[in-house]
Motif scaffolding. Structure first.
Motif, PDB file in Angstrom:
ATOM      1  N   TYR B  35       0.838  -1.188   0.000  1.00 16.41           N
ATOM      2  CA  TYR B  35       0.000   0.000   0.000  1.00 16.41           C
ATOM      3  C   TYR B  35       0.880   1.248   0.000  1.00 16.41           C
ATOM      4  O   TYR B  35       1.976   1.258   0.566  1.00 16.41           O
ATOM      5  N   GLN B  37       0.604   5.208   1.271  1.00 18.09           N
ATOM      6  CA  GLN B  37      -0.229   6.109   2.058  1.00 18.09           C
ATOM      7  C   GLN B  37       0.421   7.482   2.142  1.00 18.09           C
ATOM      8  O   GLN B  37       1.528   7.620   2.658  1.00 18.09           O
ATOM      9  N   GLN B  41      -4.350  10.707   4.106  1.00 13.09           N
ATOM     10  CA  GLN B  41      -5.132   9.902   3.171  1.00 13.09           C
ATOM     11  C   GLN B  41      -5.180   8.451   3.633  1.00 13.09           C
ATOM     12  O   GLN B  41      -4.361   8.018   4.442  1.00 13.09           O
ATOM     13  N   ALA B  42      -6.134   7.709   3.085  1.00 12.62           N
ATOM     14  CA  ALA B  42      -6.230   6.293   3.386  1.00 12.62           C
ATOM     15  C   ALA B  42      -5.149   5.528   2.640  1.00 12.62           C
ATOM     16  O   ALA B  42      -4.653   5.986   1.604  1.00 12.62           O
ATOM     17  N   PRO B  43      -4.764   4.360   3.137  1.00 12.61           N
ATOM     18  CA  PRO B  43      -3.826   3.524   2.369  1.00 12.61           C
ATOM     19  C   PRO B  43      -4.428   3.160   1.020  1.00 12.61           C
ATOM     20  O   PRO B  43      -5.597   2.806   0.924  1.00 12.61           O
ATOM     21  N   MET B  88       4.374   7.050   2.744  1.00 10.34           N
ATOM     22  CA  MET B  88       4.609   5.871   3.575  1.00 10.34           C
ATOM     23  C   MET B  88       4.191   4.671   2.751  1.00 10.34           C
ATOM     24  O   MET B  88       3.103   4.671   2.164  1.00 10.34           O
TER      25      MET B  88
END
Lengths: 111, 113
Positions: B35, B37, B41-43, B88
């Motif tokens: 993912y 991120q 924000q959302a993953p 991330m």
């Protein structure tokens, strides 16, 4: 792919019960509903999973009505440490359990 | 003991210089996810493996590649990092199927300079 919709943010106070509702109108028959918690600069952490009716574990309860088009995560007696982002996911079971995150609900617990 | 380990925790790379992020697991899970991120924000799922089967998300840029040489390891290769790739990167594993409990690593924070 079932899209999820949940409130962007919620406020609560220590000791209160918090209910976060998520809608997933297009959920498929074999899909499961899952909730995750995320603190800043950490990976998400699994909270609870359910298919229908009610599921309870040591940290939360998950309520799913018969039509499964929504679900409610219930956090009993929240504390300051429950301040986090909570994500509702519908797991795509026919795609190897693919997990797609929605926008999440930012919960702020105040003293 | 950590079950999903990501290395390094912090990575600084130069614009356009290839970079590889690694993930290992001790859970023997079938599924491994990557993912991205970004702040607030959302993953965002980039791709996932179910065993050796690779599943790329339709909107994952070609600049992102992945390798899973065995059950335990999975790599994310960014061929030519741009400033917009700073984020991330989270690795996760799960048994797959009806079990939706995924275990996430601590993440690698990528900075592009």
């Amino acid at each position: 792919l079932a899209k999820t919709t949940q409130p962007i943010s919620m406020d609560s106070y220590e000791g209160q019960e918090v209910n976060i509702t998520c809608s997933h109108n297009n959920i498929a028959t074999n899909d499961y509903i899952t909730w995750y918690q995320q603190f800043p600069s950490q990976g998400p952490r699994f909270i609870i999973q359910g298919y229908k009716t009610k599921v309870t574990n040591e940290v939360a309860s998950l309520f799913i009505p018969a039509d499964r088009k929504s679900s409610t995560l219930s956090l009993p007696r929240v504390s300051l440490s429950d301040t986090a982002v909570y994500y509702c996911l519908v797991a795509v079971s026919n795609q190897g359990g693919k997990l797609i995150f929605g926008q999440g609900t930012e919960l702020s617990v105040k003293p | 003991d950590a079950m999903v380990i990501q290395n390094p925790r912090y990575q600084v790379t130069q614009f356009g210089k290839p970079v590889t992020l690694s993930c290992s697991q001790t859970l023997n899970h079938n599924v491994m996810y990557w993912y991205q991120q970004k702040s607030s924000q959302a993953p965002k799922l980039l791709f996932h493996y179910y065993d050796k089967d690779f599943n790329n998300e339709a909107d994952t840029p070609d600049n992102f590649q992945s390798r899973r040489p065995n059950t335990s390891f999975c790599f994310l290769d960014i061929r030519s990092p741009g400033l917009g790739d700073a984020a991330m990167y989270l690795c996760a594993t799960s048994k797959g199927g009806m079990d939706t409990e995924a275990f996430f690593g601590q993440g690698t924070r990528l900075t592009v300079v």
